[in-house]
Motif scaffolding. Structure first.
Motif, PDB file in Angstrom:
ATOM      1  N   MET A 260      15.673  12.220   3.195  1.00  0.00           N
ATOM      2  CA  MET A 260      14.281  12.557   2.927  1.00  0.00           C
ATOM      3  C   MET A 260      13.801  11.871   1.648  1.00  0.00           C
ATOM      4  SD  MET A 260      11.905  14.056   4.352  1.00  0.00           S
ATOM      5  CE  MET A 260      11.482  15.581   5.055  1.00  0.00           C
ATOM      6  N   ARG A 261      14.708  11.671   0.717  1.00  0.00           N
ATOM      7  CA  ARG A 261      14.357  11.040  -0.542  1.00  0.00           C
ATOM      8  C   ARG A 261      13.903   9.591  -0.311  1.00  0.00           C
ATOM      9  NH1 ARG A 261      17.821  11.722  -5.986  1.00  0.00           N
ATOM     10  NH2 ARG A 261      17.150  13.860  -5.688  1.00  0.00           N
ATOM     11  N   ASP A 262      14.517   8.910   0.655  1.00  0.00           N
ATOM     12  CA  ASP A 262      14.135   7.529   0.971  1.00  0.00           C
ATOM     13  C   ASP A 262      12.705   7.443   1.486  1.00  0.00           C
ATOM     14  OD1 ASP A 262      17.396   6.565   2.227  1.00  0.00           O
ATOM     15  OD2 ASP A 262      16.580   6.517   0.192  1.00  0.00           O
ATOM     16  N   ILE A 263      12.321   8.416   2.292  1.00  0.00           N
ATOM     17  CA  ILE A 263      10.960   8.432   2.832  1.00  0.00           C
ATOM     18  C   ILE A 263       9.953   8.624   1.706  1.00  0.00           C
ATOM     19  CG2 ILE A 263       9.336   9.723   4.272  1.00  0.00           C
ATOM     20  CD1 ILE A 263      11.677  10.220   6.194  1.00  0.00           C
ATOM     21  N   MET A 264      10.263   9.503   0.782  1.00  0.00           N
ATOM     22  CA  MET A 264       9.361   9.726  -0.350  1.00  0.00           C
ATOM     23  C   MET A 264       9.246   8.458  -1.202  1.00  0.00           C
ATOM     24  SD  MET A 264       8.162  12.632   0.175  1.00  0.00           S
ATOM     25  CE  MET A 264       7.386  13.120  -1.346  1.00  0.00           C
ATOM     26  N   GLY A 265      10.370   7.767  -1.376  1.00  0.00           N
ATOM     27  CA  GLY A 265      10.358   6.516  -2.132  1.00  0.00           C
ATOM     28  C   GLY A 265       9.524   5.462  -1.427  1.00  0.00           C
ATOM     29  N   MET A 266       9.657   5.399  -0.098  1.00  0.00           N
ATOM     30  CA  MET A 266       8.870   4.440   0.671  1.00  0.00           C
ATOM     31  C   MET A 266       7.381   4.768   0.590  1.00  0.00           C
ATOM     32  SD  MET A 266      11.283   3.762   4.005  1.00  0.00           S
ATOM     33  CE  MET A 266       9.980   2.965   4.897  1.00  0.00           C
ATOM     34  N   MET A 267       7.049   6.032   0.640  1.00  0.00           N
ATOM     35  CA  MET A 267       5.643   6.454   0.541  1.00  0.00           C
ATOM     36  C   MET A 267       5.075   6.074  -0.828  1.00  0.00           C
ATOM     37  SD  MET A 267       4.698   7.699   3.386  1.00  0.00           S
ATOM     38  CE  MET A 267       3.267   8.664   3.045  1.00  0.00           C
ATOM     39  N   LYS A 268       5.865   6.274  -1.870  1.00  0.00           N
ATOM     40  CA  LYS A 268       5.436   5.912  -3.213  1.00  0.00           C
ATOM     41  C   LYS A 268       5.221   4.400  -3.300  1.00  0.00           C
ATOM     42  CE  LYS A 268       6.691   6.166  -8.068  1.00  0.00           C
ATOM     43  NZ  LYS A 268       7.723   6.441  -9.034  1.00  0.00           N
ATOM     44  N   GLN A 269       6.154   3.626  -2.733  1.00  0.00           N
ATOM     45  CA  GLN A 269       6.019   2.163  -2.727  1.00  0.00           C
ATOM     46  C   GLN A 269       4.776   1.738  -1.960  1.00  0.00           C
ATOM     47  OE1 GLN A 269       9.723   0.537  -1.177  1.00  0.00           O
ATOM     48  NE2 GLN A 269      10.058  -0.498  -3.136  1.00  0.00           N
ATOM     49  N   ALA A 270       4.513   2.406  -0.846  1.00  0.00           N
ATOM     50  CA  ALA A 270       3.344   2.072  -0.035  1.00  0.00           C
ATOM     51  C   ALA A 270       2.051   2.325  -0.813  1.00  0.00           C
ATOM     52  CB  ALA A 270       3.351   2.877   1.261  1.00  0.00           C
ATOM     53  N   LYS A 271       1.986   3.427  -1.548  1.00  0.00           N
ATOM     54  CA  LYS A 271       0.792   3.732  -2.343  1.00  0.00           C
ATOM     55  C   LYS A 271       0.619   2.713  -3.469  1.00  0.00           C
ATOM     56  CE  LYS A 271       0.315   8.624  -1.422  1.00  0.00           C
ATOM     57  NZ  LYS A 271       0.156   9.962  -1.978  1.00  0.00           N
ATOM     58  N   GLU A 272       1.729   2.361  -4.107  1.00  0.00           N
ATOM     59  CA  GLU A 272       1.664   1.353  -5.168  1.00  0.00           C
ATOM     60  C   GLU A 272       1.203   0.018  -4.597  1.00  0.00           C
ATOM     61  OE1 GLU A 272       5.548   1.305  -6.957  1.00  0.00           O
ATOM     62  OE2 GLU A 272       5.267   3.258  -7.911  1.00  0.00           O
ATOM     63  N   MET A 273       1.743  -0.321  -3.440  1.00  0.00           N
ATOM     64  CA  MET A 273       1.383  -1.571  -2.775  1.00  0.00           C
ATOM     65  C   MET A 273      -0.091  -1.577  -2.410  1.00  0.00           C
ATOM     66  SD  MET A 273       2.235  -4.420  -1.530  1.00  0.00           S
ATOM     67  CE  MET A 273       3.094  -5.228  -0.253  1.00  0.00           C
ATOM     68  N   GLN A 274      -0.585  -0.458  -1.935  1.00  0.00           N
ATOM     69  CA  GLN A 274      -1.989  -0.357  -1.558  1.00  0.00           C
ATOM     70  C   GLN A 274      -2.889  -0.592  -2.784  1.00  0.00           C
ATOM     71  OE1 GLN A 274      -3.117   3.459   0.036  1.00  0.00           O
ATOM     72  NE2 GLN A 274      -4.822   2.586   1.176  1.00  0.00           N
ATOM     73  N   ALA A 275      -2.527  -0.001  -3.914  1.00  0.00           N
ATOM     74  CA  ALA A 275      -3.311  -0.181  -5.131  1.00  0.00           C
ATOM     75  C   ALA A 275      -3.249  -1.636  -5.600  1.00  0.00           C
ATOM     76  CB  ALA A 275      -2.804   0.749  -6.227  1.00  0.00           C
ATOM     77  N   LYS A 276      -2.067  -2.232  -5.525  1.00  0.00           N
ATOM     78  CA  LYS A 276      -1.919  -3.636  -5.928  1.00  0.00           C
ATOM     79  C   LYS A 276      -2.705  -4.557  -5.003  1.00  0.00           C
ATOM     80  CE  LYS A 276       2.610  -3.234  -8.143  1.00  0.00           C
ATOM     81  NZ  LYS A 276       4.033  -3.624  -8.062  1.00  0.00           N
ATOM     82  N   MET A 277      -2.679  -4.258  -3.696  1.00  0.00           N
ATOM     83  CA  MET A 277      -3.420  -5.077  -2.727  1.00  0.00           C
ATOM     84  C   MET A 277      -4.925  -4.998  -2.994  1.00  0.00           C
ATOM     85  SD  MET A 277      -1.491  -6.798  -0.725  1.00  0.00           S
ATOM     86  CE  MET A 277      -2.583  -7.255   0.593  1.00  0.00           C
ATOM     87  N   ALA A 278      -5.421  -3.803  -3.312  1.00  0.00           N
ATOM     88  CA  ALA A 278      -6.848  -3.654  -3.603  1.00  0.00           C
ATOM     89  C   ALA A 278      -7.224  -4.469  -4.837  1.00  0.00           C
ATOM     90  CB  ALA A 278      -7.189  -2.180  -3.806  1.00  0.00           C
ATOM     91  N   ALA A 279      -6.388  -4.423  -5.859  1.00  0.00           N
ATOM     92  CA  ALA A 279      -6.651  -5.197  -7.071  1.00  0.00           C
ATOM     93  C   ALA A 279      -6.597  -6.693  -6.781  1.00  0.00           C
ATOM     94  CB  ALA A 279      -5.644  -4.824  -8.162  1.00  0.00           C
ATOM     95  N   MET A 280      -5.622  -7.104  -5.957  1.00  0.00           N
ATOM     96  CA  MET A 280      -5.490  -8.514  -5.623  1.00  0.00           C
ATOM     97  C   MET A 280      -6.697  -8.992  -4.813  1.00  0.00           C
ATOM     98  SD  MET A 280      -2.544 -10.590  -3.575  1.00  0.00           S
ATOM     99  CE  MET A 280      -3.083 -10.016  -1.977  1.00  0.00           C
ATOM    100  N   GLN A 281      -7.155  -8.186  -3.866  1.00  0.00           N
ATOM    101  CA  GLN A 281      -8.311  -8.566  -3.061  1.00  0.00           C
ATOM    102  C   GLN A 281      -9.548  -8.731  -3.938  1.00  0.00           C
ATOM    103  OE1 GLN A 281      -8.341  -5.508  -0.047  1.00  0.00           O
ATOM    104  NE2 GLN A 281      -7.260  -6.812   1.412  1.00  0.00           N
ATOM    105  N   GLU A 282      -9.684  -7.865  -4.932  1.00  0.00           N
ATOM    106  CA  GLU A 282     -10.802  -7.969  -5.854  1.00  0.00           C
ATOM    107  C   GLU A 282     -10.701  -9.264  -6.668  1.00  0.00           C
ATOM    108  OE1 GLU A 282     -12.337  -5.237  -9.447  1.00  0.00           O
ATOM    109  OE2 GLU A 282     -11.757  -4.134  -7.644  1.00  0.00           O
ATOM    110  N   GLU A 283      -9.491  -9.567  -7.111  1.00  0.00           N
ATOM    111  CA  GLU A 283      -9.246 -10.794  -7.872  1.00  0.00           C
ATOM    112  C   GLU A 283      -9.521 -12.033  -7.014  1.00  0.00           C
ATOM    113  OE1 GLU A 283      -5.481 -13.027 -10.023  1.00  0.00           O
ATOM    114  OE2 GLU A 283      -5.387 -10.871  -9.739  1.00  0.00           O
ATOM    115  N   ILE A 284      -9.067 -11.992  -5.774  1.00  0.00           N
ATOM    116  CA  ILE A 284      -9.265 -13.131  -4.866  1.00  0.00           C
ATOM    117  C   ILE A 284     -10.746 -13.340  -4.576  1.00  0.00           C
ATOM    118  CG2 ILE A 284      -8.944 -13.884  -2.467  1.00  0.00           C
ATOM    119  CD1 ILE A 284      -6.073 -12.789  -2.695  1.00  0.00           C
ATOM    120  N   SER A 285     -11.494 -12.262  -4.403  1.00  0.00           N
ATOM    121  CA  SER A 285     -12.920 -12.423  -4.099  1.00  0.00           C
ATOM    122  C   SER A 285     -13.663 -13.059  -5.270  1.00  0.00           C
ATOM    123  CB  SER A 285     -13.550 -11.099  -3.692  1.00  0.00           C
ATOM    124  OG  SER A 285     -13.581 -10.205  -4.784  1.00  0.00           O
ATOM    125  N   ALA A 286     -13.110 -12.942  -6.484  1.00  0.00           N
ATOM    126  CA  ALA A 286     -13.732 -13.557  -7.657  1.00  0.00           C
ATOM    127  C   ALA A 286     -13.319 -15.017  -7.831  1.00  0.00           C
ATOM    128  CB  ALA A 286     -13.363 -12.764  -8.906  1.00  0.00           C
TER     129      ALA A 286
END
Length: 107
Positions: A1-27
């Motif tokens: 179960m701990r692995d799933i929580m770690g994956m969920m945390k990574q997914a949320k971090e990735m989502q935030a990084k992707m949003a920032a990257m998309q904003e950077e790319i659009s500029a």
């Protein structure tokens, strides 16, 4: 179960990084040239043509097809530069994540 929580945390971090990257790319803005600089175009990070410069020496009646071809070539060069920057940023962002080869981001 701990692995799933770690994956969920990574997914949320990735989502935030992707949003920032998309904003950077659009500029981003990339410039492409054709005909030794006779035609220059600028594209936004989203691929929109934002500027076009044509050297006045090209304006002769018989050169219309040449001008059109040069504009297309310059546009394609600028778009390729934007795509290369996007691929580089995406690769740096996803380094270390178990993503299958050929999987394209952003979704």
């Amino acid at each position: 179960m701990r692995d799933i929580m770690g994956m969920m945390k990574q997914a949320k971090e990735m989502q935030a990084k992707m949003a920032a990257m998309q904003e950077e790319i659009s500029a981003l803005e990339a410039e492409g040239q054709a005909g030794g600089g006779l035609v220059t175009v600028k594209l936004s990070g989203k691929g929109a043509l934002t500027a076009l410069t044509i050297d006045p020496s090209l304006f002769k009646e018989d050169d219309i097809e040449v001008i059109e071809d040069l504009i297309i070539a310059a546009h394609n060069e600028a778009k390729a530069k934007v795509e290369a920057i996007m691929a580089e940023k995406t690769q740096a962002l996803t380094a270390g994540l178990p993503i299958p080869p050929g999987f394209k981001l952003p979704f």
